[in-house]
Design a protein around this motif. Structure first.
Motif, PDB file in Angstrom:
ATOM      1  N   TRP A 154     -30.342  34.355   1.152  1.00 23.15           N
ATOM      2  CA  TRP A 154     -30.836  35.908   0.606  1.00 23.15           C
ATOM      3  C   TRP A 154     -30.782  37.178   1.461  1.00 23.15           C
ATOM      4  O   TRP A 154     -30.755  36.886   2.500  1.00 23.15           O
ATOM      5  N   PRO A 177     -38.385  47.986  -6.517  1.00 23.19           N
ATOM      6  CA  PRO A 177     -37.069  47.563  -6.179  1.00 23.19           C
ATOM      7  C   PRO A 177     -36.599  46.419  -7.293  1.00 23.19           C
ATOM      8  O   PRO A 177     -37.038  45.951  -7.796  1.00 23.19           O
ATOM      9  N   GLU A 178     -35.076  46.713  -7.289  1.00 25.92           N
ATOM     10  CA  GLU A 178     -34.434  45.865  -8.268  1.00 25.92           C
ATOM     11  C   GLU A 178     -33.737  44.738  -7.539  1.00 25.92           C
ATOM     12  O   GLU A 178     -33.183  44.949  -6.273  1.00 25.92           O
ATOM     13  N   LYS A 179     -34.070  43.482  -8.032  1.00 30.53           N
ATOM     14  CA  LYS A 179     -33.623  42.352  -7.256  1.00 30.53           C
ATOM     15  C   LYS A 179     -32.943  41.175  -8.237  1.00 30.53           C
ATOM     16  O   LYS A 179     -33.240  41.271  -9.329  1.00 30.53           O
ATOM     17  N   TYR A 181     -30.726  38.077  -8.604  1.00 29.54           N
ATOM     18  CA  TYR A 181     -30.113  36.602  -7.789  1.00 29.54           C
ATOM     19  C   TYR A 181     -29.015  35.971  -8.342  1.00 29.54           C
ATOM     20  O   TYR A 181     -28.575  36.387  -9.881  1.00 29.54           O
ATOM     21  N   TRP A 248     -42.634  39.661 -10.238  1.00 36.10           N
ATOM     22  CA  TRP A 248     -42.248  38.849  -8.912  1.00 36.10           C
ATOM     23  C   TRP A 248     -43.182  37.670  -8.807  1.00 36.10           C
ATOM     24  O   TRP A 248     -44.202  37.909  -7.951  1.00 36.10           O
ATOM     25  N   SER A 292     -30.509  35.049  -3.381  1.00 38.45           N
ATOM     26  CA  SER A 292     -30.924  36.446  -3.364  1.00 38.45           C
ATOM     27  C   SER A 292     -29.782  37.260  -3.084  1.00 38.45           C
ATOM     28  O   SER A 292     -29.219  37.579  -1.882  1.00 38.45           O
ATOM     29  N   LYS A 294     -28.671  40.544  -4.663  1.00 39.54           N
ATOM     30  CA  LYS A 294     -28.673  42.252  -4.482  1.00 39.54           C
ATOM     31  C   LYS A 294     -30.054  42.815  -4.328  1.00 39.54           C
ATOM     32  O   LYS A 294     -31.031  42.223  -5.035  1.00 39.54           O
ATOM     33  N   TYR A 295     -30.314  43.633  -3.738  1.00 40.45           N
ATOM     34  CA  TYR A 295     -31.571  44.480  -3.459  1.00 40.45           C
ATOM     35  C   TYR A 295     -31.644  45.900  -3.456  1.00 40.45           C
ATOM     36  O   TYR A 295     -30.773  46.309  -2.327  1.00 40.45           O
ATOM     37  N   SER A 296     -32.196  46.752  -4.247  1.00 43.31           N
ATOM     38  CA  SER A 296     -32.080  48.064  -4.318  1.00 43.31           C
ATOM     39  C   SER A 296     -33.147  48.780  -4.360  1.00 43.31           C
ATOM     40  O   SER A 296     -34.032  48.461  -5.064  1.00 43.31           O
TER      41      SER A 296
END
Length: 320
Positions: A154, A177-179, A181, A248, A292, A294-296
């Motif tokens: 991730w 935050p946008e997560k 998977y 989450w 995991s 992308k994380y934004s």
């Protein structure tokens, strides 16, 4: 092990030589070195010698193998000898606020239980900070913003100062935050917005916490989108899915997918034992295929968008 003294090493004191020799093992304390000499644990030419004995060329230092074997298993030794370049290769982004790692599967986040002597992501961060002279205040120590399962690969973010810590903590608390998977699962028949409340319980079989679907407990919401589907020669119909978390919760993705009869391949807690055995036999898959991806989020008018490369074990099943 036996160590033969060379011409360049002769004429130095026995204790001084051992202090230099054990310098690569940070867990060894000075008092232990002198105890090895005093108790005849380490000898010269299989004979007891005092600490001030002057070593001669071709003298043989006799160090019990069990001492070296034990030292080579300590976390301190393994971290000291772990190449800094390998840690740098895990980093996909860094600026004045954050360090972003592409965490490999199998690496635990921190020391616990049976992983007390294992190298962890906290170990790697500590070594990177120490050896690259990151400019942090004397009272602030860079740390990771969150953690996930050991077997999950991730995007992993560490904050580098108090302001970035405080800001991202607040975003995480509000689930801003946008997560996204990736998971490889049994065949997903349709895209789905899943809303299922979850409860954490203690599972005596696994002797650890487990999550179940339970009415009137914590609200949990996931969006599942199928990216690719294929009929595998050995596993049957499988899917590569993108999952976006709107809440989450612990094990949320794993439980939501399993409840819909789409278990993640090699998930040993919310599992399909047949497909797991086949994945191991034909593809050497031995960890849950959850990544995991992308994380934004936005910080001080700056957009942060991180994407971790697709792991190699995913490519065994979906190569393109």
């Amino acid at each position: 092990m036996d160590y033969k003294i060379t011409e360049l090493e002769q004429e130095q004191r026995f204790d001084r030589f051992l202090r230099k020799f054990f310098k690569k093992y940070p867990s060894i304390k000075l008092w232990q070195i002198y105890a090895f000499i005093r108790k005849w644990i380490i000898k010269v030419n299989n004979k007891k010698q005092k600490d001030n004995y002057r070593l001669q060329q071709n003298d043989v230092i006799n160090i019990p193998d069990e001492i070296i074997n034990e030292l080579n298993q300590t976390k301190e030794w393994k971290l000291a000898n772990f190449p800094l370049e390998q840690i740098k290769n895990m980093i996909i982004f860094e600026d004045e606020n954050y360090i972003v790692f592409n965490k490999p599967a199998w690496v635990a986040m921190h020391e616990w239980n049976k992983h007390m002597e294992d190298l962890t992501m906290n170990s790697f961060l500590e070594k990177y900070v120490k050896e690259t002279w990151i400019n942090t205040s004397s009272t602030f120590k860079p740390a990771f913003c969150f953690r996930l399962d050991k077997d999950t690969s991730w995007v992993l973010i560490a904050w580098k100062n108090y302001d970035s810590l405080k800001y991202l903590n607040e975003l995480i608390r509000k689930h801003i935050p946008e997560k996204k998977y990736l998971a490889i699962t049994k065949w997903i028949t349709k895209n789905k917005h899943i809303i299922l409340p979850l409860e954490k319980i203690f599972d005596k079989k696994f002797w650890r916490a487990k999550v179940i679907v339970s009415e009137d407990w914590q609200h949990a919401e996931s969006i599942v989108k199928t990216l690719k589907t294929k009929k595998d020669e050995f596993l049957g119909n499988i899917s590569l899915a993108e999952i976006t978390l709107l809440t989450w919760r612990m094990h949320q993705i794993r439980v939501h997918l399993a409840h819909n009869k789409w278990p993640i391949i090699w998930d040993l807690m919310y599992w399909d034992p047949t497909i797991n055995r086949l994945a191991k036999k034909y593809y050497q898959i031995t960890r849950q295929l959850l990544h995991s991806w992308k994380y934004s989020f936005k910080y001080k008018d700056k957009n942060y968008n991180f994407e971790a490369p697709i792991p190699e074990d995913f490519k065994k099943l979906f190569s393109k």
